[in-house]
Design an enzyme around this catalytic site. Structure first.
Site, PDB file in Angstrom:
ATOM      1  N   THR A  31      16.103  29.318 -42.673  1.00 49.20           N
ATOM      2  CA  THR A  31      16.975  29.837 -41.623  1.00 49.20           C
ATOM      3  C   THR A  31      17.088  28.845 -40.473  1.00 49.20           C
ATOM      4  OG1 THR A  31      15.292  30.970 -40.259  1.00 49.20           O
ATOM      5  CG2 THR A  31      16.127  32.149 -42.197  1.00 49.20           C
ATOM      6  N   ASP A  55      19.001  33.431 -35.194  1.00 46.94           N
ATOM      7  CA  ASP A  55      18.567  33.184 -33.830  1.00 46.94           C
ATOM      8  C   ASP A  55      17.399  34.122 -33.600  1.00 46.94           C
ATOM      9  OD1 ASP A  55      18.105  33.181 -31.111  1.00 46.94           O
ATOM     10  OD2 ASP A  55      20.224  33.210 -30.549  1.00 46.94           O
ATOM     11  N   ASN A  82       8.390  28.979 -37.215  1.00 50.71           N
ATOM     12  CA  ASN A  82       8.428  27.575 -36.809  1.00 50.71           C
ATOM     13  C   ASN A  82       9.414  27.321 -35.675  1.00 50.71           C
ATOM     14  OD1 ASN A  82       8.157  24.509 -37.337  1.00 50.71           O
ATOM     15  ND2 ASN A  82      10.348  24.876 -37.646  1.00 50.71           N
ATOM     16  N   LYS A 115       7.627  41.177 -36.455  1.00 53.60           N
ATOM     17  CA  LYS A 115       7.771  42.627 -36.574  1.00 53.60           C
ATOM     18  C   LYS A 115       8.759  43.001 -37.680  1.00 53.60           C
ATOM     19  CE  LYS A 115       8.033  45.236 -32.963  1.00 53.60           C
ATOM     20  NZ  LYS A 115       8.468  45.779 -31.654  1.00 53.60           N
ATOM     21  N   SER A 132       1.790  26.605 -33.835  1.00 54.29           N
ATOM     22  CA  SER A 132       1.361  26.409 -32.460  1.00 54.29           C
ATOM     23  C   SER A 132       1.414  24.916 -32.179  1.00 54.29           C
ATOM     24  CB  SER A 132      -0.039  26.985 -32.248  1.00 54.29           C
ATOM     25  OG  SER A 132      -0.479  26.819 -30.924  1.00 54.29           O
ATOM     26  N   TYR A 146       4.933  24.863 -21.611  1.00 54.99           N
ATOM     27  CA  TYR A 146       4.773  24.792 -23.061  1.00 54.99           C
ATOM     28  C   TYR A 146       3.365  25.221 -23.459  1.00 54.99           C
ATOM     29  CZ  TYR A 146       5.173  22.923 -27.817  1.00 54.99           C
ATOM     30  OH  TYR A 146       5.208  22.787 -29.183  1.00 54.99           O
ATOM     31  N   LYS A 150       2.453  28.376 -26.038  1.00 59.26           N
ATOM     32  CA  LYS A 150       1.639  28.200 -27.231  1.00 59.26           C
ATOM     33  C   LYS A 150       0.289  28.928 -27.116  1.00 59.26           C
ATOM     34  CE  LYS A 150       4.525  25.965 -29.752  1.00 59.26           C
ATOM     35  NZ  LYS A 150       5.147  26.679 -30.899  1.00 59.26           N
ATOM     36  N   THR A 181       8.153  13.433 -35.899  1.00 60.18           N
ATOM     37  CA  THR A 181       9.367  14.224 -36.078  1.00 60.18           C
ATOM     38  C   THR A 181      10.250  13.951 -34.857  1.00 60.18           C
ATOM     39  OG1 THR A 181       8.534  16.161 -34.899  1.00 60.18           O
ATOM     40  CG2 THR A 181       7.991  15.984 -37.244  1.00 60.18           C
TER      41      THR A 181
END
Length: 274
Positions: A31, A55, A82, A115, A132, A146, A150, A181
């Site tokens: 997704t 989203d 993710n 959920k 995380s 940030y 996390k 990345t």
């Protein structure tokens, strides 16, 4: 064979994990907020990988993605939360328009997706992988927002692990250090109002000099995540890379030092016994 539902597959670990799972013969529901960015990824795998728009801040969209996964594959046994991004800047510098959307994605979006997935996972068991960061282990100047997001993921995940154990659902908290990345590129936002008072803790130079130069090999990281998901003895916490391990070791040592230094004073706080 496992069936995966993965959020945030347009780049980074999400894209690589979706590819690695499909390449080894697993079924994948990949997704992304803009599904057009991932449609080409699924083509080589035929019906074993489907792509869906998601989203994560939209609870209805999360439920729709779960329903489509059930319709297509009969369910799934691995959920990977993710989707997310970072915000760099000192606490005083940040504005609600900058930090609230980051929490909506990184924390509340993760909650809504989890959920939505739990009714499926509770029927058959499985694994929830929450992405995380080393930033979720210890806070550092210039990354406080940030860090906070996390840290929330860490606490939520630890609570989930306790709540879901009886259903045969495991929780894996992945805590990567710096990997090569595009996280420091497209996945990081800098605060707009940079104050000279916080120049010493600014992450701007770190971002500029490390983007594309990180020591971590993301494909090796993905291999470790797959190994952990497959393992019978998967850990709750999975620091990835030497930098993340160093962060954890320093945090543990500092925490232990504080506890030991103030132990006698801080435990003498119960009512006196008569």
């Amino acid at each position: 064979m496992k069936t995966w539902l993965i959020t945030g597959c347009s780049s980074g670990f999400g894209e690589r994990l979706a590819l690695a799972a499909a390449q080894r013969g697993d079924q994948v529901v990949a997704t992304a907020r803009n599904v057009k960015t991932i449609e080409d990824v699924a083509q080589p795998f035929g019906g074993r990988m489907i792509t869906l728009p998601l989203d994560v801040t939209d609870a209805a969209a999360a439920k729709a993605a779960v329903a489509k996964a059930v319709e297509t594959f009969g369910g799934f046994d691995v959920l990977v939360n993710n989707a997310g991004y970072g915000l760099f800047g000192a606490i005083e510098e940040g504005t609600p328009d900058e930090y609230r959307p980051m929490f909506e994605v990184n924390v509340f979006g993760l909650i809504e997706t989890t959920k939505a997935a739990l009714p499926v996972l509770r029927r058959s068991g499985g694994t929830i992988v929450n992405m995380s960061s080393g930033a979720g282990i210890a806070g550092s100047g210039g990354g406080g927002y940030y860090n906070a997001a996390k840290f929330a993921v860490e606490g939520l995940s630890e609570a989930l692990a306790g709540e879901l154990k009886s259903f045969g659902i495991r929780v894996l908290i992945v805590e990567p250090g710096p990997f090569r990345t595009d996280f420091l590129g497209r996945s990081i936002t800098m605060v707009a109002n940079e104050m000279p008072e916080y120049a010493a803790s600014s992450r701007k130079h770190y971002r500029q000099t490390n983007n594309g130069n990180q020591a971590g090999d993301p494909d090796k990281a993905i291999a470790v995540i797959l190994q952990a998901v497959d393992a019978d003895n998967a850990p709750l916490h999975l620091p990835l890379g030497p930098a993340a391990h160093s962060i954890a070791e320093r945090k543990l040592a500092s925490f232990r030092s504080d506890i030991d230094a103030w132990r006698d004073i801080t435990i003498a706080t119960d009512f006196d016994r008569h």
